[in-house]
Design a protein around this motif. Structure first.
Motif, PDB file in Angstrom:
ATOM      1  N   ALA A  43     -83.728   0.776 -10.289  1.00  0.00           N
ATOM      2  CA  ALA A  43     -83.962   1.337 -11.620  1.00  0.00           C
ATOM      3  C   ALA A  43     -83.474   2.790 -11.672  1.00  0.00           C
ATOM      4  O   ALA A  43     -82.849   3.213 -12.651  1.00  0.00           O
ATOM      5  N   PHE A  44     -83.737   3.545 -10.621  1.00  0.00           N
ATOM      6  CA  PHE A  44     -83.307   4.931 -10.564  1.00  0.00           C
ATOM      7  C   PHE A  44     -81.786   5.017 -10.532  1.00  0.00           C
ATOM      8  O   PHE A  44     -81.193   5.904 -11.150  1.00  0.00           O
ATOM      9  N   THR A  45     -81.149   4.085  -9.843  1.00  0.00           N
ATOM     10  CA  THR A  45     -79.685   4.043  -9.792  1.00  0.00           C
ATOM     11  C   THR A  45     -79.109   3.860 -11.191  1.00  0.00           C
ATOM     12  O   THR A  45     -78.116   4.502 -11.547  1.00  0.00           O
ATOM     13  N   ALA A  46     -79.724   2.991 -11.983  1.00  0.00           N
ATOM     14  CA  ALA A  46     -79.248   2.775 -13.352  1.00  0.00           C
ATOM     15  C   ALA A  46     -79.363   4.062 -14.170  1.00  0.00           C
ATOM     16  O   ALA A  46     -78.452   4.398 -14.940  1.00  0.00           O
ATOM     17  N   ILE A  47     -80.445   4.796 -13.980  1.00  0.00           N
ATOM     18  CA  ILE A  47     -80.626   6.057 -14.712  1.00  0.00           C
ATOM     19  C   ILE A  47     -79.581   7.071 -14.287  1.00  0.00           C
ATOM     20  O   ILE A  47     -78.935   7.716 -15.122  1.00  0.00           O
ATOM     21  N   VAL A  48     -79.389   7.216 -12.982  1.00  0.00           N
ATOM     22  CA  VAL A  48     -78.418   8.196 -12.484  1.00  0.00           C
ATOM     23  C   VAL A  48     -77.002   7.809 -12.906  1.00  0.00           C
ATOM     24  O   VAL A  48     -76.217   8.671 -13.329  1.00  0.00           O
ATOM     25  N   SER A  50     -76.082   6.164 -15.542  1.00  0.00           N
ATOM     26  CA  SER A  50     -75.952   6.456 -16.965  1.00  0.00           C
ATOM     27  C   SER A  50     -75.817   7.953 -17.188  1.00  0.00           C
ATOM     28  O   SER A  50     -74.997   8.394 -18.003  1.00  0.00           O
ATOM     29  N   LEU A  51     -76.605   8.746 -16.468  1.00  0.00           N
ATOM     30  CA  LEU A  51     -76.515  10.199 -16.596  1.00  0.00           C
ATOM     31  C   LEU A  51     -75.110  10.681 -16.237  1.00  0.00           C
ATOM     32  O   LEU A  51     -74.521  11.504 -16.949  1.00  0.00           O
TER      33      LEU A  51
END
Length: 164
Positions: A43-48, A50-51
């Protein structure tokens, strides 16, 4: 009239020994923690991602003038085409230098973003930490030894005559 059986006899079914070991392995705390970490990491990978892709990369594109390395490639075999997509569609074997450069640049950007995210989280965590706890009291044996030493010093003072 025939009697109905009062119970059915089911043969004992024993699970193999490794099955219990496997169940124990899966239920260990560190395996469950690892699974949770992997899920949160995804989930954190998806956020990073996208950022980086949606926020930082457009700004970087503006700064470097919109240079796209994707079409930087060498045709090893097959027809030479102006774009990588066309060369791949034509079945050419290509050395995709630009795609690799884009991956390296994205890796550096992601590393930079992760560095700042971890740094910010560390600062918030440091602010939440309370004042350091008082040191633990000394062991009882040390306290007793100190009391004995104090008593001996008092006795020594009592034996010594005052000097005039």
């Amino acid at each position: 009239m025939a009697q109905k059986p009062t119970h059915l006899h089911v043969p004992d079914i024993h699970a193999p020994g490794w099955l219990g070991d496997f169940r124990s392995f899966l239920m260990r705390g560190n395996v469950v923690d690892l699974a949770v970490g992997v899920i949160i990491g995804a989930a954190f990978t998806a956020i990073v991602n996208s950022l980086v892709k949606d926020i930082f990369t457009p700004f970087l594109g503006l700064l470097i003038g919109g240079i796209d390395f994707t079409n930087l490639f060498i045709t090893l075999r097959g027809p030479h085409m102006p774009t990588l997509a066309e060369a791949q569609k034509a079945g050419a074997v290509t050395l995709n230098i630009g795609v690799f450069l884009n991956a390296v640049i994205q890796f550096i950007i992601i590393g930079f973003v992760i560095f700042w995210v971890v740094r910010i989280i560390s600062r918030f965590a440091a602010k939440k930490e309370a004042a350091p706890a008082a040191p633990p009291p000394p062991p009882r044996s040390e306290v007793l030894l100190q009391d004995i030493l104090d008593v001996l010093k008092e006795q020594e003072k009592a034996k010594t005559p005052p000097t005039a």
